[in-house]
Structure formats: structure tokens, C-alpha cells
Scaffold this motif. Structure first.
Motif, mmCIF file in Angstrom:
data_model
loop_
_atom_site.group_PDB
_atom_site.id
_atom_site.type_symbol
_atom_site.label_atom_id
_atom_site.label_comp_id
_atom_site.label_asym_id
_atom_site.label_seq_id
_atom_site.Cartn_x
_atom_site.Cartn_y
_atom_site.Cartn_z
ATOM 1 N N GLY A 232 40.123 31.405 39.955
ATOM 2 C CA GLY A 232 38.799 32.113 40.575
ATOM 3 C C GLY A 232 38.991 33.634 40.503
ATOM 4 O O GLY A 232 39.938 34.017 39.373
ATOM 5 N N THR A 233 38.227 34.260 40.874
ATOM 6 C CA THR A 233 37.985 35.742 40.456
ATOM 7 C C THR A 233 38.998 36.693 41.228
ATOM 8 O O THR A 233 39.667 36.192 42.318
ATOM 9 C CB THR A 233 36.633 36.002 41.014
ATOM 10 N N LEU A 234 38.967 37.965 41.124
ATOM 11 C CA LEU A 234 39.777 38.660 41.874
ATOM 12 C C LEU A 234 39.031 39.888 42.476
ATOM 13 O O LEU A 234 39.622 41.024 42.987
ATOM 14 C CB LEU A 234 40.924 39.565 40.947
ATOM 15 N N GLU A 235 37.683 39.412 42.879
ATOM 16 C CA GLU A 235 36.683 40.239 43.619
ATOM 17 C C GLU A 235 37.023 40.878 44.680
ATOM 18 O O GLU A 235 36.666 42.038 45.305
ATOM 19 C CB GLU A 235 35.312 39.799 43.236
ATOM 20 N N ALA A 249 50.833 38.046 37.879
ATOM 21 C CA ALA A 249 51.305 37.860 36.438
ATOM 22 C C ALA A 249 51.287 36.340 36.093
ATOM 23 O O ALA A 249 51.904 35.921 37.073
ATOM 24 C CB ALA A 249 52.596 38.571 36.182
ATOM 25 N N GLU A 250 50.787 35.894 35.029
ATOM 26 C CA GLU A 250 51.077 34.404 34.571
ATOM 27 C C GLU A 250 50.143 33.565 35.389
ATOM 28 O O GLU A 250 50.290 32.341 35.370
ATOM 29 C CB GLU A 250 52.745 34.027 34.635
ATOM 30 N N ALA A 251 49.619 34.021 36.334
ATOM 31 C CA ALA A 251 48.503 33.208 37.378
ATOM 32 C C ALA A 251 47.178 32.663 36.400
ATOM 33 O O ALA A 251 47.110 33.408 35.331
ATOM 34 C CB ALA A 251 48.297 33.899 38.442
ATOM 35 N N GLY A 252 46.431 32.155 36.848
ATOM 36 C CA GLY A 252 45.359 31.486 36.088
ATOM 37 C C GLY A 252 43.897 32.131 36.583
ATOM 38 O O GLY A 252 42.837 31.447 36.328
ATOM 39 N N PHE A 253 43.917 33.418 37.208
ATOM 40 C CA PHE A 253 42.686 34.007 37.686
ATOM 41 C C PHE A 253 41.904 34.230 36.508
ATOM 42 O O PHE A 253 42.374 34.353 35.240
ATOM 43 C CB PHE A 253 43.106 35.266 38.395
ATOM 44 N N THR A 254 40.532 34.263 36.580
ATOM 45 C CA THR A 254 39.531 34.907 35.369
ATOM 46 C C THR A 254 38.768 35.900 36.244
ATOM 47 O O THR A 254 38.805 36.471 37.376
ATOM 48 C CB THR A 254 38.785 33.773 35.360
ATOM 49 N N GLY A 255 38.060 36.576 35.366
ATOM 50 C CA GLY A 255 37.155 37.860 35.921
ATOM 51 C C GLY A 255 36.044 37.363 36.745
ATOM 52 O O GLY A 255 35.782 36.190 36.960
ATOM 53 N N PRO A 256 35.189 38.109 37.409
ATOM 54 C CA PRO A 256 35.520 39.601 36.994
ATOM 55 C C PRO A 256 36.498 40.285 38.083
ATOM 56 O O PRO A 256 36.903 39.699 39.079
ATOM 57 C CB PRO A 256 33.967 40.136 37.523
ATOM 58 N N LEU A 257 37.064 41.352 37.700
ATOM 59 C CA LEU A 257 37.753 42.215 38.635
ATOM 60 C C LEU A 257 36.763 43.205 39.332
ATOM 61 O O LEU A 257 35.582 43.012 39.072
ATOM 62 C CB LEU A 257 38.458 43.363 37.695
ATOM 63 N N PRO A 258 37.026 43.470 40.717
ATOM 64 C CA PRO A 258 36.220 44.195 41.387
ATOM 65 C C PRO A 258 35.835 45.639 40.446
ATOM 66 O O PRO A 258 36.618 46.065 39.852
ATOM 67 C CB PRO A 258 37.082 44.788 42.636
#
Length: 389
Positions: A232-235, A249-258
Motif C-alpha cells: 500500500g501507500t505511505l500517504e 526498509a525491505e517492505a513492499g510499500f508502493t507510492g505515493p509518498l505524502p
């Protein structure tokens, strides 16, 4: 009272009255021998000290099993037995200690499941079981009944299963640390705990789900979700105004960033998180507290903002991205920086001569910044003569 206390001292190999406290009737209410090099066993007839309220015997060399008689001491409010060599299971009898507020058994050699009976301890505020590599079983759902619990630390154990949904009721919890266990499933129950300051589940490859809903953690200061299977995202990070440490680190997050990261950030690590094509946050240069930033192999795009204000930086690693921009002359004010690595990312311009003022610098890597997929990329000019002086 006194004869019992002397008997305990003899059996435990104690040679001093220091640490024993008696109430006015001469009945022992506290055993206190912390960090004293105490070597021996907890005797079974410890249960004779029926008025005992506090056991403070951490950082010794106590070994053997926790005696069952200890669980009959219903006046106990504090048990500090961490950093010893105790072994065996904790036992369901711990649920009898209904006045217990603090229980620390970390850094021992305990085995077996975490007792469901812990859920009986309605006044418990602190539970440390970490660094007992052979503790097994699951997180008891009954712990969700502990409305006063502030610290729950079970990292470096073999605890498995999911985080129970009942943990959303832990509305006093400030610290949840369960790194390098065998947990799985999502951790969304924890997002309901607005008092939470530290959330750490790194190293649990079976943990999935996302950070959607984490914006509710308005008091959180540290989040560690590295080496998990979260996606998922890091928004939601943008809403966490008190966040100081974030490691995915090494996790599966995807964009977008906030678009804007919390300016409170001191450390952020997104090493090998697949954010390919995600725009670099526009307020990156406003992170005036940043000490360690690792945006490594993320595939970030956009223009590197002016990062002159990173005067507290110690580690800056932004390798393998697709960003343009230049290094500011003010980089010479980064006098604490030990590592500056931005290779294969597309930055341009000349290497500032002020880099010679970075007196703590140990590693510098700005190689490979000429990229076909970043316009006008690549550093020009020579190495400043100031470097090395």
C-alpha cells in the motif's frame, strides 16, 4: 518475619541486609537486590512471604524455574526479574497476581506459551517478555482487557499468529514492540490506539496489510515496519506530526509518498522499498531535524529540493533514484555527516568545494549520476582540492 527473611537470604546466597525492607510489623514487603551479581535459585518457599509487594531482582544471575509459590503472593505489585537466567514456562498461575502492575521477565531463558491468565491483571501497566527466544504461542486476546497497560514488549521471541482485534481496546498503550517474532496478518487493530508512541513489528515477514488508518496515531513518534510484507501507500505518514523515526526498509510499500513528510523526522529508512516513479516529497529540504535519511533504490523522481538545512545529518543515502538537482554549497555546514552517498541518481552540477568542510565525512559516493532517463544529469568539473584537508 525476620526468621523468614534470614532464611531467604541464606538460600539465595545473600550476605547483607541491604535491599530488604520490613513494614512496622516486621513482615517483609520488598526484596531488592538489583544488579548485585546475585547467584542462585528462587526458593519454592518464597511463598511464605505473604506480605511481599515488590520483587526487584533484575540484572543478576538467578537461574532455574520460577517457583509456583510466587504466584500465591497476591499482594505483589512489582516483579522485576529481567536480565537473569531463569528458565521454563511462566505458568497460568501468574493470573492470580491481581494487584500486579509491573512484570519484567525479559532477557531470560523462558519457554512455553504466553499465559492467557495475564488478562486477569487488570492493573498491569508494564509487560516485558522480550529476548526469550523460546517463548511460543500467540499473543493472548485477553490482554485486550488491560485498560491500564502502557508497555507491551515481546520482541525476539517465537510468538506467532496475528495481533488480536481486542488490542484496539488498549487505550493507554504507549509502546508495542514485537520485532523479529513470527507474527502474521495485519496490525490495523493498533491504529485505534491514539496514545501509542512506539509501534515496532520489524522482522515479521508474515505481517501484511497496509498503513491505511495509521493517520489516527496522532501521538506516534516511532514506527518500525521493515522486513515485513506490508503493502500500500505511505500517504498517511503526512498526518503524523510527531513522527521522529520511520523504518520501512525491505517492505513492499508502493507510492505515493505524502507531498509533505513530517518535519519532526529524525530518521527515515526506505531502503529497497519499490516506490518506482513516486515523486520526491516537496518539503524534503524542510526536515531540519533529520540525522539519517535512506532513500535507497526507490526509483524516486522529481527535483531534489534545496537541502542546505540538513545541518544535523549523519547519514544521507539516496542511491539509485531518478532525481535531478544539485548539491548546495551549504553542504559544508554538515559537520557531523559521516556518509554521503547519492550514486546512480541523476544529480548534476559541480561538486561544491565546501564539501571539504565536512570534517566527519568517512564515505562519499557520487558515482554514476549521468543517466539517460534524467535530463541534464551528471556531475561536471573536478574533485575540489579542499577534500582531504
Amino acid at each position: 518475619g525476620d526468621s523468614v527473611a534470614r532464611g531467604r537470604r541464606r538460600r539465595l546466597g545473600l550476605r547483607s541486609d541491604r535491599g530488604l525492607q520490613d513494614d512496622l510489623t516486621g513482615v517483609v514487603t520488598e526484596l531488592k537486590f538489583k544488579e548485585g551479581g546475585l547467584d542462585g535459585f528462587l526458593p519454592e518457599d518464597l511463598g511464605a512471604l505473604t506480605s511481599l509487594e515488590r520483587i526487584v531482582m533484575h540484572r543478576n544471575r538467578l537461574r532455574g524455574f520460577i517457583p509456583e509459590s510466587l504466584f500465591s503472593l497476591t499482594e505483589l505489585s512489582t516483579v522485576y526479574l529481567d536480565d537473569n537466567r531463569l528458565k521454563g514456562p511462566l505458568g497460568e498461575g501468574v493470573g492470580n497476581l491481581v494487584k500486579l502492575k509491573e512484570l519484567t521477565l525479559s532477557n531470560n531463558r523462558l519457554t512455553g506459551d504466553v499465559p492467557e491468565g495475564l488478562g486477569n491483571l487488570s492493573g498491569l501497566t508494564q509487560l516485558w517478555l522480550y529476548n526469550n527466544p523460546e517463548i511460543t504461542g500467540q499473543l493472548p486476546a485477553s490482554l485486550g482487557d488491560l485498560g491500564d497497560l502502557r508497555e507491551l514488549a515481546v520482541y525476539n521471541t517465537k510468538i506467532s499468529g496475528s495481533v488480536p482485534s481486542s488490542y484496539s481496546n488498549l487505550q493507554s498503550l504507549q509502546t508495542f514492540k514485537a520485532e523479529y517474532c513470527l507474527l502474521e496478518g495485519d496490525i490495523s487493530a493498533l491504529y485505534a490506539i491514539q496514545t501509542l508512541k512506539t509501534l515496532s513489528v520489524s522482522g515479521n515477514a508474515g505481517i501484511s496489510g497496509s498503513l491505511e488508518g495509521a493517520a489516527n496515531l496522532t501521538n506516534v513518534e516511532e514506527i518500525y515496519v521493515s522486513e515485513t510484507s506490508m503493502t500500500g501507500t505511505l500517504e498517511d505518514l503526512g498526518a503524523l506530526s510527531k513522527l521522529r523515526m520511520f523504518n520501512a526498509a525491505e517492505a513492499g510499500f508502493t507510492g505515493p509518498l505524502p507531498e509533505s513528510l513530517p518535519v519532526s523526522l529524525v530518521e527515515i529508512d526506505l531502503t529497497n522499498v519499490p516506490l518506482d516513479g513516486t515523486a520526491i516529497p516537496t518539503n524534503l529540504g524542510s526536515l531540519t531535524n533529520i540525522q539519517k535519511i535512506r532513500f535507497t533504490n526507490n526509483g524516486l523522481t522529481g527535483v531534489l529540493p534545496d537541502i542546505s538545512a540538513w545541518t544535523s545529518a549523519i547519514v544521507v543515502d539516496m542511491a539509485d533514484n531518478r532525481i535531478s538537482g544539485v548539491l548546495p554549497d551549504a553542504i559544508g555546514t554538515w559537520t557531523s555527516c559521516k556518509r554521503l552517498t547519492i550514486p546512480n541518481s541523476g544529480i548534476s552540477g559541480t561538486l561544491p568545494s565546501t564539501i571539504g568542510d565536512m570534517m566527519s565525512l568517512e564515505i562519499l559516493d557520487l558515482s554514476g549520476n549521468k543517466r539517460d532517463d534524467v535530463e541534464d544529469s551528471g556531475l561536471t568539473g573536478g574533485i575540489p582540492t579542499e577534500i582531504g584537508y
